[in-house]
Scaffold this motif. Structure first.
Motif, PDB file in Angstrom:
ATOM      1  N   THR A  25      10.564 -11.990  -5.752  1.00  0.00           N
ATOM      2  CA  THR A  25       9.757 -10.801  -5.459  1.00  0.00           C
ATOM      3  C   THR A  25       8.865 -11.039  -4.251  1.00  0.00           C
ATOM      4  O   THR A  25       8.740 -10.181  -3.369  1.00  0.00           O
ATOM      5  N   TRP A  26       8.287 -12.228  -4.204  1.00  0.00           N
ATOM      6  CA  TRP A  26       7.401 -12.514  -3.074  1.00  0.00           C
ATOM      7  C   TRP A  26       8.192 -12.579  -1.761  1.00  0.00           C
ATOM      8  O   TRP A  26       7.737 -12.097  -0.736  1.00  0.00           O
ATOM      9  N   MET A  29       8.858  -9.066  -0.850  1.00  0.00           N
ATOM     10  CA  MET A  29       7.640  -8.450  -0.287  1.00  0.00           C
ATOM     11  C   MET A  29       7.425  -8.901   1.149  1.00  0.00           C
ATOM     12  O   MET A  29       7.104  -8.084   2.033  1.00  0.00           O
ATOM     13  N   VAL A  32       9.901  -7.124   3.349  1.00  0.00           N
ATOM     14  CA  VAL A  32       9.544  -5.704   3.516  1.00  0.00           C
ATOM     15  C   VAL A  32       8.366  -5.559   4.475  1.00  0.00           C
ATOM     16  O   VAL A  32       8.375  -4.719   5.388  1.00  0.00           O
ATOM     17  N   ILE A  33       7.357  -6.409   4.261  1.00  0.00           N
ATOM     18  CA  ILE A  33       6.183  -6.321   5.146  1.00  0.00           C
ATOM     19  C   ILE A  33       6.574  -6.646   6.585  1.00  0.00           C
ATOM     20  O   ILE A  33       6.152  -5.975   7.540  1.00  0.00           O
ATOM     21  N   ALA A  36       8.320  -3.714   8.039  1.00  0.00           N
ATOM     22  CA  ALA A  36       7.375  -2.618   8.312  1.00  0.00           C
ATOM     23  C   ALA A  36       6.541  -2.928   9.542  1.00  0.00           C
ATOM     24  O   ALA A  36       6.326  -2.063  10.400  1.00  0.00           O
ATOM     25  N   VAL A  37       6.097  -4.191   9.634  1.00  0.00           N
ATOM     26  CA  VAL A  37       5.259  -4.553  10.789  1.00  0.00           C
ATOM     27  C   VAL A  37       6.067  -4.472  12.068  1.00  0.00           C
ATOM     28  O   VAL A  37       5.603  -3.928  13.087  1.00  0.00           O
ATOM     29  N   THR A  40       6.722  -0.856  13.123  1.00  0.00           N
ATOM     30  CA  THR A  40       5.563  -0.065  13.565  1.00  0.00           C
ATOM     31  C   THR A  40       4.639  -0.890  14.450  1.00  0.00           C
ATOM     32  O   THR A  40       3.446  -0.630  14.528  1.00  0.00           O
ATOM     33  N   VAL A  54      11.735   5.334  12.620  1.00  0.00           N
ATOM     34  CA  VAL A  54      10.634   5.282  11.653  1.00  0.00           C
ATOM     35  C   VAL A  54      10.000   6.660  11.493  1.00  0.00           C
ATOM     36  O   VAL A  54       9.773   7.145  10.379  1.00  0.00           O
ATOM     37  N   PRO A  78       3.432   7.009   0.694  1.00  0.00           N
ATOM     38  CA  PRO A  78       3.520   5.548   0.859  1.00  0.00           C
ATOM     39  C   PRO A  78       4.176   4.880  -0.342  1.00  0.00           C
ATOM     40  O   PRO A  78       4.971   3.960  -0.186  1.00  0.00           O
ATOM     41  N   LEU A  79       3.833   5.373  -1.528  1.00  0.00           N
ATOM     42  CA  LEU A  79       4.424   4.799  -2.735  1.00  0.00           C
ATOM     43  C   LEU A  79       5.936   4.949  -2.719  1.00  0.00           C
ATOM     44  O   LEU A  79       6.679   4.003  -3.020  1.00  0.00           O
ATOM     45  N   THR A  82       7.556   2.730  -0.037  1.00  0.00           N
ATOM     46  CA  THR A  82       7.514   1.330  -0.474  1.00  0.00           C
ATOM     47  C   THR A  82       8.516   1.085  -1.592  1.00  0.00           C
ATOM     48  O   THR A  82       9.210   0.061  -1.596  1.00  0.00           O
ATOM     49  N   LEU A  83       8.588   2.016  -2.510  1.00  0.00           N
ATOM     50  CA  LEU A  83       9.525   1.867  -3.622  1.00  0.00           C
ATOM     51  C   LEU A  83      10.944   1.713  -3.101  1.00  0.00           C
ATOM     52  O   LEU A  83      11.672   0.791  -3.494  1.00  0.00           O
ATOM     53  N   PHE A  86      11.381  -1.619  -1.111  1.00  0.00           N
ATOM     54  CA  PHE A  86      11.314  -2.767  -2.011  1.00  0.00           C
ATOM     55  C   PHE A  86      12.605  -2.888  -2.824  1.00  0.00           C
ATOM     56  O   PHE A  86      13.193  -3.968  -2.931  1.00  0.00           O
TER      57      PHE A  86
ATOM     58  N   PHE B  15       4.083  -5.031  -6.967  1.00  0.00           N
ATOM     59  CA  PHE B  15       4.511  -3.790  -6.312  1.00  0.00           C
ATOM     60  C   PHE B  15       3.311  -2.996  -5.795  1.00  0.00           C
ATOM     61  O   PHE B  15       3.331  -2.479  -4.669  1.00  0.00           O
ATOM     62  N   LEU B  18       2.073  -4.492  -2.726  1.00  0.00           N
ATOM     63  CA  LEU B  18       2.970  -4.155  -1.613  1.00  0.00           C
ATOM     64  C   LEU B  18       2.706  -2.731  -1.125  1.00  0.00           C
ATOM     65  O   LEU B  18       2.679  -2.474   0.089  1.00  0.00           O
ATOM     66  N   VAL B  19       2.501  -1.815  -2.071  1.00  0.00           N
ATOM     67  CA  VAL B  19       2.214  -0.431  -1.676  1.00  0.00           C
ATOM     68  C   VAL B  19       0.961  -0.381  -0.803  1.00  0.00           C
ATOM     69  O   VAL B  19       0.952   0.238   0.270  1.00  0.00           O
ATOM     70  N   LEU B  22       1.655  -2.009   2.637  1.00  0.00           N
ATOM     71  CA  LEU B  22       2.507  -1.176   3.503  1.00  0.00           C
ATOM     72  C   LEU B  22       1.757   0.058   3.979  1.00  0.00           C
ATOM     73  O   LEU B  22       1.876   0.474   5.126  1.00  0.00           O
ATOM     74  N   VAL B  25      -0.554  -1.204   6.669  1.00  0.00           N
ATOM     75  CA  VAL B  25       0.058  -1.825   7.851  1.00  0.00           C
ATOM     76  C   VAL B  25       0.976  -0.864   8.581  1.00  0.00           C
ATOM     77  O   VAL B  25       0.971  -0.809   9.812  1.00  0.00           O
ATOM     78  N   ALA B  26       1.767  -0.114   7.811  1.00  0.00           N
ATOM     79  CA  ALA B  26       2.816   0.662   8.464  1.00  0.00           C
ATOM     80  C   ALA B  26       2.620   2.165   8.339  1.00  0.00           C
ATOM     81  O   ALA B  26       2.754   2.896   9.322  1.00  0.00           O
TER      82      ALA B  26
END
Lengths: 224, 167
Positions: A25-26, A29, A32-33, A36-37, A40, A54, A78-79, A82-83, A86, B15, B18-19, B22, B25-26
């Motif tokens: 999971t880490w 994450m 994903v981060i 995203a970085v 953007t 994007v 955002p949720l 991210t969902l 992820f 999670f 992470l939300v 994100l 950050v994004a």
């Protein structure tokens, strides 16, 4: 490779954790981060390259949220993004050798599904109050039984659909590799490709269903 | 194989973290950027409209100014033409008058010359007549009669023959 179904556990503060799931999971994450970085990183007034993609994704999501959820839905964007990211990365991570999907653990999928369902009920109560509770008893009070079953079924189906698909995919990858001679990797490759597809589809389905459930709770009937 | 344990809590927390990350950050930057662009576009459109209106107003003003300037120029030209015409007229009159004057002077001059010529001629005629008469009559008539005769002769000459005197 690990043996199927046997999980390495760690004990911390009297609680039991599946160590591999947490690590994966880490990693997910982090990926994903990172994505995203990178996507953007340098936003410009005049978009070019990845920024177009994007922006297209976000504006597309916004327009869909506006249609299905109304004005209040924007805060959930955002949720939802991210969902999806992820789950997508999670599902695909298991296809990399020596890695495993966080979503092949029921703890992950059920956790996410419960989170969504709890949010649905919480937001429904928050935005609609008594009206939200009353709608379980419509059109006649007896329907409360069916509605209750439906509400219980929602997180379970969400969780088990994703969990079953991903776990089955990974199990089959291992089995195919064990069954086939090393010079005959074709079925394994085909199954891998199919698993990529499955991973995308399952991430999409989970996200879309979450959006549908959330929109039921958030949408203002008087808005229409 | 399927066991629910504390991992479920950890996953939910993972999670949610992470939300949050994100979103910070994004998502926020992209949305802010979209909003900023939207604002900028709206502002640009407004500005363009205002500029166009201003340009139209300036054009109209300039056209009015140009028309006024043309009118004024026409006025000036007309005035100048009128002035020139008048001047021309007066100069022609002047010239005519001068010509007239010169003509009159010339005629007077001619008249004077002619009178003088007549006078001269008369003197000569008198002398000739005297000579002729003296020769014809000689001693028959005295000086007084002689003078009267000559005067009469000259009167006649004056009255009848002086215009087309055969010389």
């Amino acid at each position: 490779m690990h043996e199927i179904g046997v999980r390495e556990v760690v004990h911390f503060a009297g609680l039991t954790f599946n160590w591999e799931t947490l690590v994966m999971t880490w990693i997910t994450m982090a990926i994903v981060i990172l994505i995203a970085v990178l996507a953007t990183r340098s936003l410009k007034m005049v978009p070019s390259g990845w920024q177009n993609v994007v922006e297209m994704v976000i504006t597309g999501l916004h327009s869909q949220i506006d249609v299905t959820m109304g004005k209040r839905g924007r805060m959930l964007a955002p949720l939802i993004i991210t969902l999806f990211l992820f789950l997508l990365i999670s599902n695909w991570l298991g296809l990399v050798p020596t890695m495993a999907s966080p979503t092949n653990d029921l703890n992950t999928t059920l956790g996410l599904a419960l989170l969504i369902i709890v949010m649905v009920h919480f937001l429904g109560l928050y935005f609609k109050g008594g009206h939200y509770i009353a709608h379980f008893f419509q059109p006649v009070p007896v329907f409360v039984i069916i509605n209750a079953i439906e509400e219980v079924a929602k997180p379970i189906t969400l969780a088990f659909r994703l969990f079953g698909n991903i776990l089955a995919g990974e199990i089959l990858i291992i089995i195919l590799l064990k069954l086939m001679p090393i010079w005959m990797p074709i079925p394994s490759v085909i199954w891998l490709a199919f698993s990529i597809f499955i991973g995308g589809v399952q991430a999409f389905i989970f996200t879309m269903l979450s959006m549908a459930y959330l929109s039921n709770a958030v949408k203002d009937e008087h808005e229409e | 194989m399927i066991e629910i344990n504390a991992t479920i809590i950890a996953q939910v927390l993972n999670f949610l973290i992470l939300v949050v990350i994100l979103r910070a950050v994004a998502y926020k930057p992209v949305v802010n950027m979209l909003k900023a662009r939207e604002d900028k576009i709206a502002e640009s459109i407004d500005k363009a409209d205002a500029d166009r209106a201003a340009a139209a107003a300036a054009l109209r003003q300039n056209q009015e100014k140009l028309a006024a300037a043309q009118r004024k120029a026409q006025e000036i030209i007309d005035k100048a033409e009128k002035l020139a015409r008048e001047e021309h007229e007066t100069s022609i009159q002047e010239t005519k008058r001068e010509i007239e004057q010169m003509k009159k002077a010339a005629q007077e001059e001619i008249q004077r010359e002619r009178a003088r010529a007549v006078e001269q001629l008369r003197g000569e005629v008198v002398a000739l007549s005297m000579a002729a008469a003296g020769k014809i009559i000689t001693k028959n008539i005295d000086a007084a009669d002689n003078e009267a005769l000559i005067g009469e002769f000259i009167e006649k000459l004056d009255k009848e023959k002086i215009g087309d005197l055969p010389c």
